[in-house]
Scaffold this motif. Structure first.
Motif, PDB file in Angstrom:
ATOM      1  N   ALA A  34     -41.186  71.655  57.307  1.00  0.00           N
ATOM      2  CA  ALA A  34     -40.178  71.977  57.998  1.00  0.00           C
ATOM      3  C   ALA A  34     -39.659  70.891  59.024  1.00  0.00           C
ATOM      4  O   ALA A  34     -38.384  70.525  59.024  1.00  0.00           O
ATOM      5  N   ALA A  35     -40.656  70.503  59.408  1.00  0.00           N
ATOM      6  CA  ALA A  35     -40.290  69.226  60.655  1.00  0.00           C
ATOM      7  C   ALA A  35     -39.831  68.102  59.681  1.00  0.00           C
ATOM      8  O   ALA A  35     -38.807  67.215  60.162  1.00  0.00           O
ATOM      9  N   ALA A  36     -40.390  67.778  58.696  1.00  0.00           N
ATOM     10  CA  ALA A  36     -39.993  66.513  57.736  1.00  0.00           C
ATOM     11  C   ALA A  36     -38.553  66.742  57.002  1.00  0.00           C
ATOM     12  O   ALA A  36     -37.766  65.859  57.315  1.00  0.00           O
ATOM     13  N   PHE A  37     -38.277  68.031  56.805  1.00  0.00           N
ATOM     14  CA  PHE A  37     -36.946  68.102  56.217  1.00  0.00           C
ATOM     15  C   PHE A  37     -35.943  68.023  57.285  1.00  0.00           C
ATOM     16  O   PHE A  37     -34.855  67.739  57.142  1.00  0.00           O
ATOM     17  N   GLY A  38     -36.258  68.708  58.690  1.00  0.00           N
ATOM     18  CA  GLY A  38     -35.343  68.476  59.971  1.00  0.00           C
ATOM     19  C   GLY A  38     -35.109  67.259  59.986  1.00  0.00           C
ATOM     20  O   GLY A  38     -34.053  66.753  60.470  1.00  0.00           O
ATOM     21  N   ALA A  39     -36.224  66.305  59.766  1.00  0.00           N
ATOM     22  CA  ALA A  39     -36.035  64.804  60.211  1.00  0.00           C
ATOM     23  C   ALA A  39     -35.174  64.133  59.228  1.00  0.00           C
ATOM     24  O   ALA A  39     -34.046  63.313  59.448  1.00  0.00           O
ATOM     25  N   VAL A  40     -35.163  64.546  57.967  1.00  0.00           N
ATOM     26  CA  VAL A  40     -34.290  63.978  56.858  1.00  0.00           C
ATOM     27  C   VAL A  40     -32.860  64.709  57.045  1.00  0.00           C
ATOM     28  O   VAL A  40     -31.810  63.935  57.148  1.00  0.00           O
ATOM     29  N   LEU A  41     -32.782  65.724  57.468  1.00  0.00           N
ATOM     30  CA  LEU A  41     -31.355  66.468  57.599  1.00  0.00           C
ATOM     31  C   LEU A  41     -30.655  65.832  58.833  1.00  0.00           C
ATOM     32  O   LEU A  41     -29.458  65.775  58.830  1.00  0.00           O
ATOM     33  N   TYR A  42     -31.494  65.469  59.803  1.00  0.00           N
ATOM     34  CA  TYR A  42     -30.715  64.729  60.941  1.00  0.00           C
ATOM     35  C   TYR A  42     -30.257  63.414  60.786  1.00  0.00           C
ATOM     36  O   TYR A  42     -29.478  63.041  61.123  1.00  0.00           O
ATOM     37  N   GLY A  43     -31.163  62.926  59.806  1.00  0.00           N
ATOM     38  CA  GLY A  43     -30.838  61.751  59.588  1.00  0.00           C
ATOM     39  C   GLY A  43     -29.403  61.501  58.631  1.00  0.00           C
ATOM     40  O   GLY A  43     -28.782  60.634  58.930  1.00  0.00           O
ATOM     41  N   VAL A  44     -29.665  62.305  57.776  1.00  0.00           N
ATOM     42  CA  VAL A  44     -28.163  62.432  56.958  1.00  0.00           C
ATOM     43  C   VAL A  44     -27.032  62.874  57.707  1.00  0.00           C
ATOM     44  O   VAL A  44     -25.890  62.175  57.659  1.00  0.00           O
ATOM     45  N   VAL A  45     -27.269  63.862  58.661  1.00  0.00           N
ATOM     46  CA  VAL A  45     -26.074  64.464  59.263  1.00  0.00           C
ATOM     47  C   VAL A  45     -25.533  63.438  60.129  1.00  0.00           C
ATOM     48  O   VAL A  45     -24.368  63.313  60.807  1.00  0.00           O
ATOM     49  N   THR A  46     -26.418  62.536  61.102  1.00  0.00           N
ATOM     50  CA  THR A  46     -25.857  61.454  62.013  1.00  0.00           C
ATOM     51  C   THR A  46     -25.438  60.279  61.443  1.00  0.00           C
ATOM     52  O   THR A  46     -25.119  59.325  62.199  1.00  0.00           O
ATOM     53  N   GLY A  47     -25.590  60.095  60.011  1.00  0.00           N
ATOM     54  CA  GLY A  47     -25.289  58.922  59.464  1.00  0.00           C
ATOM     55  C   GLY A  47     -23.544  58.778  59.449  1.00  0.00           C
ATOM     56  O   GLY A  47     -22.792  59.741  59.733  1.00  0.00           O
ATOM     57  N   ASP A  48     -23.206  57.599  59.596  1.00  0.00           N
ATOM     58  CA  ASP A  48     -21.937  57.411  59.570  1.00  0.00           C
ATOM     59  C   ASP A  48     -20.877  58.097  58.660  1.00  0.00           C
ATOM     60  O   ASP A  48     -19.797  58.324  59.034  1.00  0.00           O
ATOM     61  N   SER A  49     -21.296  58.010  57.306  1.00  0.00           N
ATOM     62  CA  SER A  49     -20.358  58.559  56.441  1.00  0.00           C
ATOM     63  C   SER A  49     -20.221  60.322  56.745  1.00  0.00           C
ATOM     64  O   SER A  49     -19.032  60.718  56.536  1.00  0.00           O
ATOM     65  N   ALA A  53     -16.603  61.952  57.481  1.00  0.00           N
ATOM     66  CA  ALA A  53     -16.075  62.927  56.944  1.00  0.00           C
ATOM     67  C   ALA A  53     -15.870  64.220  57.831  1.00  0.00           C
ATOM     68  O   ALA A  53     -14.914  64.893  57.527  1.00  0.00           O
ATOM     69  N   LEU A  54     -16.778  64.787  58.908  1.00  0.00           N
ATOM     70  CA  LEU A  54     -16.281  65.717  59.465  1.00  0.00           C
ATOM     71  C   LEU A  54     -15.453  65.577  60.496  1.00  0.00           C
ATOM     72  O   LEU A  54     -14.506  66.547  60.717  1.00  0.00           O
ATOM     73  N   THR A  55     -15.215  64.323  61.047  1.00  0.00           N
ATOM     74  CA  THR A  55     -14.098  64.020  61.788  1.00  0.00           C
ATOM     75  C   THR A  55     -12.793  64.147  61.203  1.00  0.00           C
ATOM     76  O   THR A  55     -11.880  64.661  61.713  1.00  0.00           O
ATOM     77  N   LYS A  56     -12.597  63.553  59.930  1.00  0.00           N
ATOM     78  CA  LYS A  56     -11.400  63.812  59.103  1.00  0.00           C
ATOM     79  C   LYS A  56     -10.925  65.292  59.032  1.00  0.00           C
ATOM     80  O   LYS A  56     -10.174  65.617  59.007  1.00  0.00           O
ATOM     81  N   ILE A  57     -12.257  65.902  58.505  1.00  0.00           N
ATOM     82  CA  ILE A  57     -11.919  67.552  58.386  1.00  0.00           C
ATOM     83  C   ILE A  57     -11.235  68.152  59.559  1.00  0.00           C
ATOM     84  O   ILE A  57     -10.586  68.912  59.693  1.00  0.00           O
ATOM     85  N   ILE A  58     -12.002  67.848  60.513  1.00  0.00           N
ATOM     86  CA  ILE A  58     -11.429  68.465  61.888  1.00  0.00           C
ATOM     87  C   ILE A  58     -10.103  67.920  62.349  1.00  0.00           C
ATOM     88  O   ILE A  58      -9.333  68.889  62.779  1.00  0.00           O
ATOM     89  N   ASP A  59      -9.906  66.685  62.137  1.00  0.00           N
ATOM     90  CA  ASP A  59      -8.450  66.155  62.525  1.00  0.00           C
ATOM     91  C   ASP A  59      -7.471  67.038  61.706  1.00  0.00           C
ATOM     92  O   ASP A  59      -6.332  67.248  62.268  1.00  0.00           O
ATOM     93  N   LYS A  60      -7.784  66.962  60.313  1.00  0.00           N
ATOM     94  CA  LYS A  60      -6.940  67.628  59.330  1.00  0.00           C
ATOM     95  C   LYS A  60      -6.657  69.283  59.837  1.00  0.00           C
ATOM     96  O   LYS A  60      -5.468  69.428  59.871  1.00  0.00           O
ATOM     97  N   ALA A  61      -7.603  69.707  60.105  1.00  0.00           N
ATOM     98  CA  ALA A  61      -7.479  71.057  60.545  1.00  0.00           C
ATOM     99  C   ALA A  61      -6.829  71.469  61.801  1.00  0.00           C
ATOM    100  O   ALA A  61      -6.093  72.303  62.042  1.00  0.00           O
ATOM    101  N   LEU A  62      -7.016  70.416  62.880  1.00  0.00           N
ATOM    102  CA  LEU A  62      -6.098  70.537  63.937  1.00  0.00           C
ATOM    103  C   LEU A  62      -4.564  70.093  63.912  1.00  0.00           C
ATOM    104  O   LEU A  62      -3.850  70.405  64.787  1.00  0.00           O
TER     105      LEU A  62
END
Length: 66
Positions: A34-49, A53-62
């Motif tokens: 679970a800790a390893a999965f969390g580390a990988v997930l954190y790395g993916v989510v905090t990546g620039d892409s 993508a999340l910023t664009k979605i939020i901007d479009k929604a607002l």
């Protein structure tokens, strides 16, 4: 003699079948996984892409016209 061999068989079966202590090892492996999965997930989510993508979605929604 027969009773002695039956007693030895019974002890051997108990040793082979007994799984005392297994749950602790399983919890440890599960926690590490679970800790390893969390580390990988954190790395993916905090990546620039993902952040872009999340910023664009939020901007479009607002910025939608109602």
């Amino acid at each position: 003699m027969r009773a002695a061999s039956l007693g030895i068989r019974t002890r051997l079966v108990r040793v082979v079948v007994a799984d005392e202590g297994m749950s602790t090892a399983e919890y440890a492996i599960g926690t590490i996984a679970a800790a390893a999965f969390g580390a990988v997930l954190y790395g993916v989510v905090t990546g620039d892409s993902i952040v872009n993508a999340l910023t664009k979605i939020i901007d479009k929604a607002l910025n939608t016209a109602v």
